[in-house]
Design an enzyme around this catalytic site. Structure first.
Site, mmCIF file in Angstrom:
data_model
loop_
_atom_site.group_PDB
_atom_site.id
_atom_site.type_symbol
_atom_site.label_atom_id
_atom_site.label_comp_id
_atom_site.label_asym_id
_atom_site.label_seq_id
_atom_site.Cartn_x
_atom_site.Cartn_y
_atom_site.Cartn_z
ATOM 1 N N ARG A 182 0.247 -38.024 54.579
ATOM 2 C CA ARG A 182 0.586 -38.231 53.179
ATOM 3 C C ARG A 182 0.591 -39.733 52.928
ATOM 4 N NH1 ARG A 182 5.812 -34.143 52.522
ATOM 5 N NH2 ARG A 182 5.172 -32.641 54.098
ATOM 6 N N ARG A 219 18.946 -36.903 65.498
ATOM 7 C CA ARG A 219 17.521 -36.637 65.383
ATOM 8 C C ARG A 219 16.664 -37.643 66.165
ATOM 9 N NH1 ARG A 219 18.155 -32.106 63.727
ATOM 10 N NH2 ARG A 219 17.034 -31.104 62.013
ATOM 11 N N ARG A 253 -4.833 -21.457 42.080
ATOM 12 C CA ARG A 253 -5.354 -21.695 43.430
ATOM 13 C C ARG A 253 -4.989 -20.606 44.433
ATOM 14 N NH1 ARG A 253 -3.513 -28.040 43.092
ATOM 15 N NH2 ARG A 253 -5.145 -28.719 41.640
ATOM 16 N N PRO A 270 5.220 -28.178 43.688
ATOM 17 C CA PRO A 270 6.508 -28.375 43.030
ATOM 18 C C PRO A 270 7.604 -28.695 44.039
ATOM 19 C CG PRO A 270 5.426 -26.420 42.191
ATOM 20 C CD PRO A 270 4.631 -26.873 43.371
ATOM 21 N N GLU A 271 8.483 -29.638 43.690
ATOM 22 C CA GLU A 271 9.603 -29.981 44.553
ATOM 23 C C GLU A 271 10.888 -29.386 43.950
ATOM 24 O OE1 GLU A 271 9.741 -33.826 46.295
ATOM 25 O OE2 GLU A 271 7.625 -34.209 45.955
ATOM 26 N N HIS A 290 -5.712 -17.137 34.720
ATOM 27 C CA HIS A 290 -5.428 -16.903 36.135
ATOM 28 C C HIS A 290 -4.190 -16.013 36.326
ATOM 29 C CE1 HIS A 290 -8.527 -19.791 37.207
ATOM 30 N NE2 HIS A 290 -8.003 -20.634 36.337
#
Length: 322
Positions: A305, A190, A133, A2-3, A110
């Site tokens: 990713r 950065r 999980r 989830p974001e 679960h």
């Protein structure tokens, strides 16, 4: 995983159901979901039973509930109450769910932890933590003062306190106390690629892989654009884009690619139907198609990713062209 929008959907749902209610009992069905609580299940349950949930707070993807060990103040009591020192932290991991259920609803397959709540008219009496999980979990944590004196995160009654485990991350673009000037100054220093910087939770929190790709597409910027070449207008454009796509995702209930992400009522979000970049490799770029151009979205490996970009409206940067 989830974001930010998905976690915010859960936060808003929990606020409606648990704020102000007392935890009357705790059932630990699987101690593995309490592995982050070092003192074990008995200490976890003993500290929660009788505690009142003051609020539900989120910073980035971190979610916690400040707790009071006193009953709710009566109507004629003096205003205010002592600042909370402890919070219940919920880490959703890959498949964690916080579900509000009535006692008569059968236990989920679960189910790991059940919190029984004080009765409230028309409201479910149990908060259940379900995790297929077992990457997520619940634990108690200390609340500490924020570095900038502002609220710890989004909440109904903001306090200048933050869960200790979340104190290292920056504010997110939906936080009213987010400072663009601070973000831009640190971004320019950065000297890395733009998407890598957007995923750096110490720089700006809550922007995960999906929404980074969506924001970069909307801002017409490539993920490899060097941060030290970004003009102020470029940085503002990508932050505004991130804020816009996450706000749209919130309105759609989040992004659900399988049945494991749901809100507190068990419903899935549907923002995945509105994605412009993520997961669209081999399909036409919607923006280019609308302009009469033919451009096929591409997928590239990025930090173990994937990144999805349009080769026409998000060209890969050349260091000397900026």
């Amino acid at each position: 995983m989830p974001e930010l929008p998905e976690v915010e959907v859960v936060r808003r749902g929990l606020v409606s159901w648990v704020r102000g209610r007392t935890i009357t009992a705790v059932d630990v069905l699987d101690p593995r979901s309490l592995r982050r609580h070092a003192l074990g299940p008995e200490d976890f349950a003993g500290n929660l039973e009788g505690a009142r949930v003051l609020d539900v707070v989120r910073r980035g993807k971190f979610l916690w509930m400040p707790l009071a060990d006193t009953p709710a103040p009566s109507a004629d009591a003096a205003p205010g109450e002592p600042a909370p020192a402890v919070a219940l932290m919920a880490h959703l991991g890959m498949s964690g769910q916080l579900l509000m259920q009535d006692p008569g609803v059968p236990d989920e397959k679960h189910l790991k932890v059940r919190l029984r709540l004080s009765p409230a008219e028309g409201m479910p009496e149990q908060l259940r933590f379900v995790d297929q999980r077992i990457f997520g979990g619940l634990f108690l944590t200390s609340l500490i003062p924020t570095d900038d004196g502002g609220p710890g995160g989004l909440a109904e009654t903001p306090l200048p306190l933050i869960a200790e485990e979340a104190s290292h991350i920056a504010r997110d673009p939906l936080d009213p106390y987010f400072s663009f000037d601070t973000f831009y100054r640190r971004l320019r220093a950065r000297k890395t690629g733009l998407k890598r910087a957007l995923l750096d939770q110490g720089l700006v929190s809550g922007i995960g892989n999906i929404y980074a790709d969506e924001a970069l597409w909307k801002a017409r910027l490539h993920y490899a654009r060097p941060t030290d070449t970004l003009r102020r207008a470029d940085a503002l454009r990508v932050l505004d884009a991130a804020r816009e796509v996450m706000t749209d995702a919130l309105a759609a209930g989040g992004t659900s690619f399988d049945s494991l992400y749901v809100n507190v009522n068990g419903a899935s979000g549907y923002f995945d139907r509105s994605l412009n970049a993520y997961g669209r490799a081999g399909q036409e770029c919607k923006r280019c198609a609308a302009a009469g151009l033919v451009s096929i979205m591409r997928r590239e490996q990025f930090m173990n990713r994937s990144s999805y970009t349009c080769p026409v409206c998000q060209p890969r940067p050349s260091r000397g062209r900026w």
